[in-house]
Structures are given as structure tokens and as C-alpha cells.
Design a protein around this motif. Structure first.
Motif, short mmCIF file in Angstrom:
data_model
loop_
_atom_site.label_atom_id
_atom_site.label_comp_id
_atom_site.label_asym_id
_atom_site.label_seq_id
_atom_site.Cartn_x
_atom_site.Cartn_y
_atom_site.Cartn_z
N MET A 199 0.83 -1.21 0.00
CA MET A 199 0.00 0.00 0.00
C MET A 199 0.87 1.26 0.00
SD MET A 199 -3.01 -0.97 -0.31
CE MET A 199 -3.83 0.60 -0.12
N ALA A 200 1.96 1.23 0.80
CA ALA A 200 2.84 2.41 0.86
C ALA A 200 3.42 2.69 -0.54
CB ALA A 200 3.97 2.17 1.87
N LEU A 201 3.84 1.64 -1.24
CA LEU A 201 4.43 1.83 -2.57
C LEU A 201 3.36 2.25 -3.59
CD1 LEU A 201 6.97 -1.15 -2.64
CD2 LEU A 201 7.39 1.25 -2.09
N MET A 202 2.14 1.69 -3.41
CA MET A 202 1.05 2.07 -4.30
C MET A 202 0.73 3.57 -4.15
SD MET A 202 -2.45 2.50 -4.71
CE MET A 202 -3.38 1.81 -3.36
N HIS A 203 0.68 4.04 -2.88
CA HIS A 203 0.44 5.47 -2.64
C HIS A 203 1.53 6.31 -3.33
CE1 HIS A 203 -2.97 5.94 0.05
NE2 HIS A 203 -2.61 4.83 0.66
N HIS A 204 2.76 5.83 -3.24
CA HIS A 204 3.88 6.63 -3.75
C HIS A 204 3.93 6.64 -5.28
CE1 HIS A 204 7.63 8.76 -3.39
NE2 HIS A 204 8.22 7.91 -4.20
N PHE A 205 3.84 5.45 -5.87
CA PHE A 205 4.08 5.36 -7.32
C PHE A 205 2.81 5.48 -8.16
CE2 PHE A 205 7.87 3.16 -5.62
CZ PHE A 205 8.83 3.99 -6.18
N VAL A 206 1.64 5.08 -7.61
CA VAL A 206 0.41 5.12 -8.41
C VAL A 206 -0.42 6.37 -8.06
CG1 VAL A 206 -1.67 3.87 -9.10
CG2 VAL A 206 0.42 2.59 -8.54
N LYS A 207 -0.74 6.51 -6.75
CA LYS A 207 -1.59 7.65 -6.36
C LYS A 207 -0.78 8.94 -6.23
CE LYS A 207 -5.32 6.59 -3.86
NZ LYS A 207 -6.10 6.28 -2.64
N LYS A 208 0.50 8.82 -5.98
CA LYS A 208 1.40 9.99 -5.86
C LYS A 208 0.80 11.06 -4.94
CE LYS A 208 3.49 9.64 -10.51
NZ LYS A 208 3.32 8.48 -11.10
N ASP A 209 0.31 10.62 -3.74
CA ASP A 209 -0.39 11.55 -2.85
C ASP A 209 0.40 11.94 -1.61
OD1 ASP A 209 -0.43 9.16 -1.56
OD2 ASP A 209 -2.60 8.93 -1.54
N GLY A 210 1.69 11.62 -1.58
CA GLY A 210 2.53 12.10 -0.48
C GLY A 210 2.43 11.29 0.81
N VAL A 211 1.71 10.14 0.78
CA VAL A 211 1.57 9.35 2.02
C VAL A 211 2.92 8.77 2.46
CG1 VAL A 211 0.61 7.18 2.93
CG2 VAL A 211 -0.89 8.85 1.85
N LEU A 212 3.74 8.31 1.50
CA LEU A 212 5.04 7.74 1.89
C LEU A 212 5.93 8.81 2.53
CD1 LEU A 212 6.91 5.26 1.93
CD2 LEU A 212 7.69 5.89 -0.35
N GLN A 213 5.85 10.03 2.02
CA GLN A 213 6.70 11.12 2.55
C GLN A 213 6.38 11.42 4.02
OE1 GLN A 213 5.75 11.06 -0.51
NE2 GLN A 213 7.32 11.89 -1.86
N ARG A 214 5.16 11.10 4.47
CA ARG A 214 4.82 11.36 5.87
C ARG A 214 5.75 10.62 6.82
NH1 ARG A 214 -1.34 9.27 5.76
NH2 ARG A 214 -2.39 11.22 5.32
N MET A 215 6.25 9.47 6.33
CA MET A 215 7.03 8.60 7.21
C MET A 215 8.52 8.68 6.88
SD MET A 215 6.58 6.89 9.79
CE MET A 215 5.04 6.17 10.33
N LEU A 216 8.91 9.52 5.89
CA LEU A 216 10.33 9.55 5.49
C LEU A 216 11.07 10.70 6.17
CD1 LEU A 216 10.10 8.71 1.69
CD2 LEU A 216 10.66 7.17 3.56
#
Ligand code: HEM
Ligand code: HEM
Length: 173
Positions: free
Chosen positions: A156-173
Motif C-alpha cells: 500500500m505504501a508503494l502504491m500510494h507513492h508510485f500510483v496515487k502519488k499523494d505524499g503518504v510515503l513522505q509522511r514517514m520519510l
């Protein structure tokens, strides 16, 4: 509350997340004991830390839950459609992080093996305790279920990052 794109977890939460993700990934190497009874580099070098790191994970998850509880108003928001499954998924990851060390400790104590953590003996070898062993029998099934949750979580984290591109992964980086 913060908007989906602007929110970022605080430094302590991010540190807990990544240190524990690393330690839990290490713990999951215990599955490699199924190959040649652990008679290989992973089994002989990394897996022998299983009990010590597992008890460390228990300590860290308790501290992490206190930290998260103290920051209740500062949580990530999710879009309504996926809010419930995301919250449930995170909750189940916490359940795994708590139950794995507890059931692991019960395997050791129930089997009369005692408990030593980073060379410090916390419990001496002793009698077998049947009820502890039977609850400890849940350790392996819970490890499999948590592994499935982790794979889904990373997906899901990768899907948010590469498909939805909605910044969810950046919240945790
Ligand atoms: C985050 C914490 C932990 C994780 C992710 C974890 C994961 C695992 C995994 C993946 C296995 C292999 C299961 C299989 O091959 O079916 C295993 C086995 C085992 N673990 Fe853990 N463990 C954790 C904590 C602990 C702790 C704290 C102890 C003891 C104090 C412990 C003791 C054992 C023992 C004795 C086994 C072999 C017996 C069995 O499979 O029931 N574990 N664990
Ligand atoms: C053992 C591995 C992991 C565990 C147990 C785990 C657990 C968790 C938990 C419980 C949360 C909820 C927030 C919190 O309480 O801190 C979370 C959030 C998050 N994790 Fe992981 N995680 C793992 C690995 C990863 C990996 C490898 C990635 C990236 C590929 C990742 C990306 C994220 C992201 C982006 C969030 C924020 C999600 C949001 O704000 O909705 N996690 N993780």
C-alpha cells in the motif's frame, strides 16, 4: 488534524517506525530456520539474536504506544474511502508487534528454557509450564499473519507513492 498531503510524522514516531521495521524484518529471518534446519549463514549469524531482539521490540512497542497516545491530536488523516481499512491495518500491525514477543516469551518459559536477553538472564531454566506452551503455540501462526500484514502494508505504501502519488510515503520519510 493535518491534511493528507501536508502531514508528516514527528521525528520520534519516524525513528520508532524505521528502527522497529528493521528489527522486525530481522526477526522474520527466523523463518529461514525452515531451510536446512538453520544450518546456513543467516541461521547461524543473524537468527541467534532472535530472543534478545524480540524482547527489545516489546520494550520499543510499549514506548511507541505511549508516545502515540500522547500525540492523539497530531495524527495522519486518510481519505474517507480508505480510512477504515488503513486504521484497521495499522492496528493489526500493532497487535502483531505486541503479541509476537509475548507469545515468544511464553514459548521459552513454557518449555522450561528460561530467558536470557543480550547475555542477561531474566529467568532461569526450570519446569515446563503447559498453559504457557499452549499459548506460545500461537507464535508461529501470528508470525505468518503479521508477515502477510507487513507485505500488504509495504504494498500500500508503494502504491500510494508510485500510483496515487499523494505524499503518504513522505509522511514517514
Ligand atoms: C517482533 C518479535 C518477534 C517476531 C517478528 C518473531 C518471529 C518469529 C518467526 C517468523 C518464527 C518462525 C516461525 C515458523 O517458522 O513457523 C519464530 C519462531 C520462534 N520465536 Fe519468534 N518472533 C518474535 C519474538 C520472539 C521472542 C521475544 C521470543 C522469545 C523470547 C521468540 C521465540 C521464538 C522461538 C522459540 C521460536 C521457535 C519456535 C516456534 O516457532 O514456535 N520470538 N519467531
Ligand atoms: C516490519 C515492517 C513495518 C511495520 C511493522 C510497520 C508498521 C506501521 C504502523 C503501525 C504504522 C502506523 C503509524 C504508526 O503508528 O507509527 C505505519 C505507518 C506507515 N508505514 Fe509502516 N511499517 C513497516 C514497514 C514499512 C515500510 C517498509 C514502508 C515503506 C515502504 C512503510 C511505510 C509506512 C508509511 C508511509 C506509513 C504512514 C501511513 C499513513 O500515514 O497512513 N512501513 N507503519
Amino acid at each position: 488534524m493535518n491534511s493528507t498531503t501536508q502531514f508528516r510524522y514527528d521525528g520520534v514516531s519516524r525513528s520508532f517506525h524505521w528502527i522497529m521495521a528493521f528489527l522486525i524484518a530481522w526477526q522474520l529471518l527466523k523463518f529461514f530456520d525452515r531451510i536446512d534446519d538453520g544450518e546456513h549463514w543467516v541461521g547461524q549469524t543473524l537468527v541467534p539474536w532472535h530472543i534478545s531482539i524480540g524482547v527489545l521490540v516489546l520494550l520499543l512497542v510499549v514506548l511507541r504506544m505511549f508516545w502515540a497516545a500522547g500525540r492523539k491530536g497530531d495524527r495522519a488523516t486518510h481519505i474517507p474511502a480508505t480510512s477504515a481499512p488503513a486504521k484497521l491495518g495499522h492496528f493489526l500491525l500493532y497487535v502483531g508487534m505486541v503479541l509476537l514477543p509475548i507469545t515468544g516469551i511464553l514459548v521459552m518459559l513454557g518449555g522450561g528454557h528460561g530467558l536470557a536477553v543480550f547475555g542477561i538472564e531474566l529467568a532461569a531454566e526450570g519446569e515446563e509450564i503447559a498453559w504457557m506452551s499452549s499459548i506460545g503455540g500461537l507464535h508461529s501462526p501470528i508470525a505468518w499473519l503479521t508477515l502477510i500484514m507487513i507485505v500488504g502494508h509495504i504494498g500500500m505504501a508503494l502504491m500510494h507513492h508510485f500510483v496515487k502519488k499523494d505524499g503518504v510515503l513522505q509522511r514517514m520519510l
